[in-house]
Design an enzyme around this catalytic site. Structure first.
Site: not given
Ligand code: AP5
Length: 214
Positions: A13, A88, A127, A161, A172
């Site tokens: 994403k 979420r 990552r 991270r 997660r």
């Molecule tokens: P990446 O693009 O980083 O994937 P992502 O879907 O953005 O993954 P995240 O881990 O950032 O999502 P998340 O939803 O868990 O974390 P968030 O920060 O929102 O890609 C991942 C890896 O794969 C990278 O190395 C990339 O290079 C590689 N990649 C990408 N595309 C690829 C492809 N096509 N092929 C191969 N490799 C690829 O949330 C973190 C925490 O914050 C949550 O756990 C929660 O505690 C809190 N939080 C955040 N938002 C909320 C909310 N709305 N409500 C409650 N808690 C929240």
């Protein structure tokens, strides 16, 4: 364009939201980045959020809803934005509807990134991110992190991270299936939901995303 990119952790994403921002200029509103920034600044909100994030659990709805309500009122959101990591939970989706209605805006599209859990574990555990400029790397898929500092800024600091550790990744993914997957159901009958295959290369996923937005 007001767009939600929905999908499990590691589905790409953030990668695709950054590409869309570069291409179209719509700001990326990532609740994860907002919370990590609050943690880095040592704010009260950041300290509260950290305890949940370190365990792989969701931060309470009241906290993240408040963050998004404030953010979408900023002037740079006037001609659209990309919601990455929000909503979420179904209560967050309902709160978003109200916030958009209150500001005379309307959600255009929700794109669900579909991919198997095994692939997500591989992506998340490999990552690496620069905690200064935000550039993302992957030890297997590339770009491969170079010895610090990274090539973009002399002060870069490439780190893993804290929630990308195996036991937190497992949690997660569980949380995603229990609490976030139902959000797709919330949008199912709105005519705004599209699903794309997120298991392909970043360029192919970008192509599918652009088709879903057309
Ligand atoms: P990446 O693009 O980083 O994937 P992502 O879907 O953005 O993954 P995240 O881990 O950032 O999502 P998340 O939803 O868990 O974390 P968030 O920060 O929102 O890609 C991942 C890896 O794969 C990278 O190395 C990339 O290079 C590689 N990649 C990408 N595309 C690829 C492809 N096509 N092929 C191969 N490799 C690829 O949330 C973190 C925490 O914050 C949550 O756990 C929660 O505690 C809190 N939080 C955040 N938002 C909320 C909310 N709305 N409500 C409650 N808690 C929240």
């Amino acid at each position: 364009m007001i767009l939600i990119v929905l999908g499990p952790p590691g589905s790409g994403k953030g990668t695709q939201a950054k590409r869309l921002t570069a291409e179209k200029g719509w700001p990326q509103l990532s609740t994860g980045d907002m919370l990590r920034s609050a943690i880095a600044q040592g704010t009260k909100l950041g300290l509260e959020a950290k305890t949940f994030m370190d365990r792989g659990e969701l931060v309470p709805d009241s906290v993240v809803i408040g963050l998004i309500q404030d953010r979408i009122r900023q002037p740079d959101c006037g001609s659209g934005f990309i919601l990455d990591g929000f909503p979420r939970t179904v209560p967050q989706a309902k709160a978003l509807d109200l916030a958009l209605e209150a500001s005379g805006k309307k959600l255009d599209k929700v794109v669900l990134f579909e991919i198997k859990d095994e692939e997500l574990v591989r992506r998340l555990s490999g990552r690496r991110t620069c905690d200064v400029c935000g550039q993302m790397f992957h030890v297997e898929f590339g770009p491969i992190p170079k010895p610090q500092p990274c090539e973009r800024y002399p002060v870069c600091n490439v780190v893993q991270r804290s929630d990308d550790k195996p036991e937190v990744i497992t949690k997660r993914l569980q949380v995603y299936h229990q609490q976030t997957a139902p959000v797709a159901g919330y949008y199912k009958n709105t005519g705004k939901l599209k699903t794309i295959n997120a298991a392909e290369s970043p360029d192919k996923v970008q192509e599918s995303l652009n088709k879903a937005l057309a």
